[in-house]
Design an enzyme around this catalytic site. Sequence first.
Site, short mmCIF file in Angstrom:
data_model
loop_
_atom_site.label_atom_id
_atom_site.label_comp_id
_atom_site.label_asym_id
_atom_site.label_seq_id
_atom_site.Cartn_x
_atom_site.Cartn_y
_atom_site.Cartn_z
CG ASP A 42 -3.40 11.65 3.87
OD1 ASP A 42 -3.09 10.53 4.30
OD2 ASP A 42 -2.59 12.60 3.77
CE1 TYR A 47 0.49 17.33 5.54
CE2 TYR A 47 -1.57 16.14 5.49
CZ TYR A 47 -0.24 16.23 5.17
OH TYR A 47 0.37 15.21 4.47
CE LYS A 76 0.03 11.46 5.98
NZ LYS A 76 -0.78 12.64 5.68
CB SER A 213 2.77 14.84 -4.69
OG SER A 213 2.79 15.45 -3.41
CB SER A 214 -1.45 11.77 -8.01
OG SER A 214 -1.68 10.92 -6.93
CD GLU A 222 -0.13 25.75 -3.05
OE1 GLU A 222 -0.62 26.26 -2.05
OE2 GLU A 222 -0.76 25.01 -3.84
CB SER A 268 -8.90 20.17 -6.04
OG SER A 268 -9.34 21.37 -6.64
N PRO A 271 -14.71 22.73 -6.52
CG PRO A 271 -16.71 23.73 -5.82
CD PRO A 271 -15.30 24.05 -6.19
P1 NAD Z 1 -1.90 16.80 -5.28
O1 NAD Z 1 -1.24 15.81 -6.15
O2 NAD Z 1 -3.19 16.50 -4.70
O3 NAD Z 1 -1.95 18.13 -6.14
C1 NAD Z 1 -2.43 19.27 -5.64
C2 NAD Z 1 -2.35 20.33 -6.75
O4 NAD Z 1 -3.03 19.90 -7.92
C3 NAD Z 1 -3.06 21.54 -6.25
O5 NAD Z 1 -2.42 22.67 -6.78
C4 NAD Z 1 -4.45 21.36 -6.83
O6 NAD Z 1 -5.14 22.56 -6.97
C5 NAD Z 1 -4.17 20.71 -8.15
N1 NAD Z 1 -5.27 19.83 -8.62
C6 NAD Z 1 -5.97 18.94 -7.88
N2 NAD Z 1 -6.86 18.29 -8.66
C7 NAD Z 1 -6.71 18.78 -9.90
C8 NAD Z 1 -7.33 18.50 -11.14
N3 NAD Z 1 -8.29 17.59 -11.26
N4 NAD Z 1 -6.94 19.22 -12.23
C9 NAD Z 1 -5.97 20.16 -12.13
N5 NAD Z 1 -5.33 20.46 -10.98
C10 NAD Z 1 -5.70 19.77 -9.88
O7 NAD Z 1 -0.86 17.18 -4.20
P2 NAD Z 1 -0.56 17.06 -2.71
O8 NAD Z 1 -1.45 17.97 -1.95
O9 NAD Z 1 0.91 17.24 -2.61
O10 NAD Z 1 -0.86 15.56 -2.31
C11 NAD Z 1 -2.14 15.11 -1.97
C12 NAD Z 1 -2.23 14.80 -0.49
O11 NAD Z 1 -1.24 13.85 -0.14
C13 NAD Z 1 -1.95 15.97 0.46
O12 NAD Z 1 -3.05 16.84 0.58
C14 NAD Z 1 -1.62 15.23 1.73
O13 NAD Z 1 -2.81 14.81 2.39
C15 NAD Z 1 -0.85 14.04 1.21
N6 NAD Z 1 0.63 14.26 1.25
C16 NAD Z 1 1.37 13.47 2.09
C17 NAD Z 1 2.72 13.69 2.20
C18 NAD Z 1 3.55 12.85 3.13
O14 NAD Z 1 4.71 13.20 3.40
N7 NAD Z 1 3.03 11.76 3.63
C19 NAD Z 1 3.36 14.67 1.43
C20 NAD Z 1 2.59 15.42 0.55
C21 NAD Z 1 1.23 15.20 0.47
#
Ligand code: NAD
Length: 316
Positions: A42, A47, A76, A213-214, A222, A268, A271
């Site tokens: 994505d 970005y 996007k 942002s699950s 951060e 993340s 790995p």
């Molecule tokens: P995310 O929910 O992927 O969370 C990222 C955070 O969680 C990071 O700090 C990461 O190190 C940590 N993390 C990841 N896996 C983990 C695990 N298994 N255990 C513990 N911590 C873990 O957040 P995100 O980056 O906000 O969202 C994911 C993706 O969604 C983005 O990279 C982007 O591609 C997309 N996104 C889209 C929009 C939009 O406006 N359309 C906005 C935000 C994000």
Amino acid sequence: MSIALRSGYLMPLVGMGTWKVPKEDAADTIYNAIRVGYRLFDGACDYGNEKECGEGVARAIKDGLVKREDLFITSKLWNTFHAKEHVLPMVKKQLKDWGLEYFDLYLIHFPIALAYVDPSVRYPPEWAFDGKSEFKLQNTPFQETWQALEEVHKLGLARDIGFANVAGVLLCDVMRYAKVLPAILQIEHHPYLVQQPLVDLAKQFGLALTAYSSFGPASFIEIGWDKNTASLFKHPLIGGIAKAHGKTAAQVLLRWSTQQGIAVIPKSNFPNLITENLTHVDFNLTAEEIKAISGLDLGLRFNNPVAIDSRFGIFA
Ligand code: NAD
């Protein structure tokens, strides 16, 4: 596991996000993610790492790890390129950055049209017109941008089109005039922001959903937008369910979405976590567990830049 989109093409249920993947790491991150089994990435103009992500893809194809058709690449359109004359040139530029001939999915990033910024002057343009503090809207109705995306689709440059961060009222409006129907609604989605009426409405209109942002506040610490909310990773309900299934809290949070048919794109840089996220689909939550997790809803949105940033006070 995958979801069939409007076009008939399949979108993987689990992919990887690329927001905040540093440029210098992006090629290796994508390459290694492909190596461990990710097929959906994505991306976005905003970005600032599409070229580097594309280098990772190209290397993986060159090394024979995958073929282009095995991958599902999303990109996007940024807010400053909503006017119809800017959409096609931007798609072409972004495709060139990725080294691709088509995107599997192309989304309008936000339903907010900002004044045009020449990409040769500043790229990605981000939110402020002057790169510092000036927030400048542009009179481009969403319909114009959607119709420009329909042209992109007709030219074969995006197999499916859709949008992110669109609320129910705007979705209803688009469905009145769309000739190419939106395939995807991408939304912030986690137990603190369930948005069930919007999810139900989108499904009713035949859109598939992608959650971003699950992990709720985790992504926003951060950048200082986390609102000091209790971590979902440490929440006793999530922890208890994770323990009962022998899974991590992150896997429970992701499964809560994917079991409801909502795709996820966690990111993340580690790995072990990258693999943990990809493989989270090998167990099922009970209906009671899904309901209990949904019960944590606070209607709490973290990704709301124009309301958070005081420079853009007109939206506060
Ligand atoms: P995310 O929910 O992927 O969370 C990222 C955070 O969680 C990071 O700090 C990461 O190190 C940590 N993390 C990841 N896996 C983990 C695990 N298994 N255990 C513990 N911590 C873990 O957040 P995100 O980056 O906000 O969202 C994911 C993706 O969604 C983005 O990279 C982007 O591609 C997309 N996104 C889209 C929009 C939009 O406006 N359309 C906005 C935000 C994000």
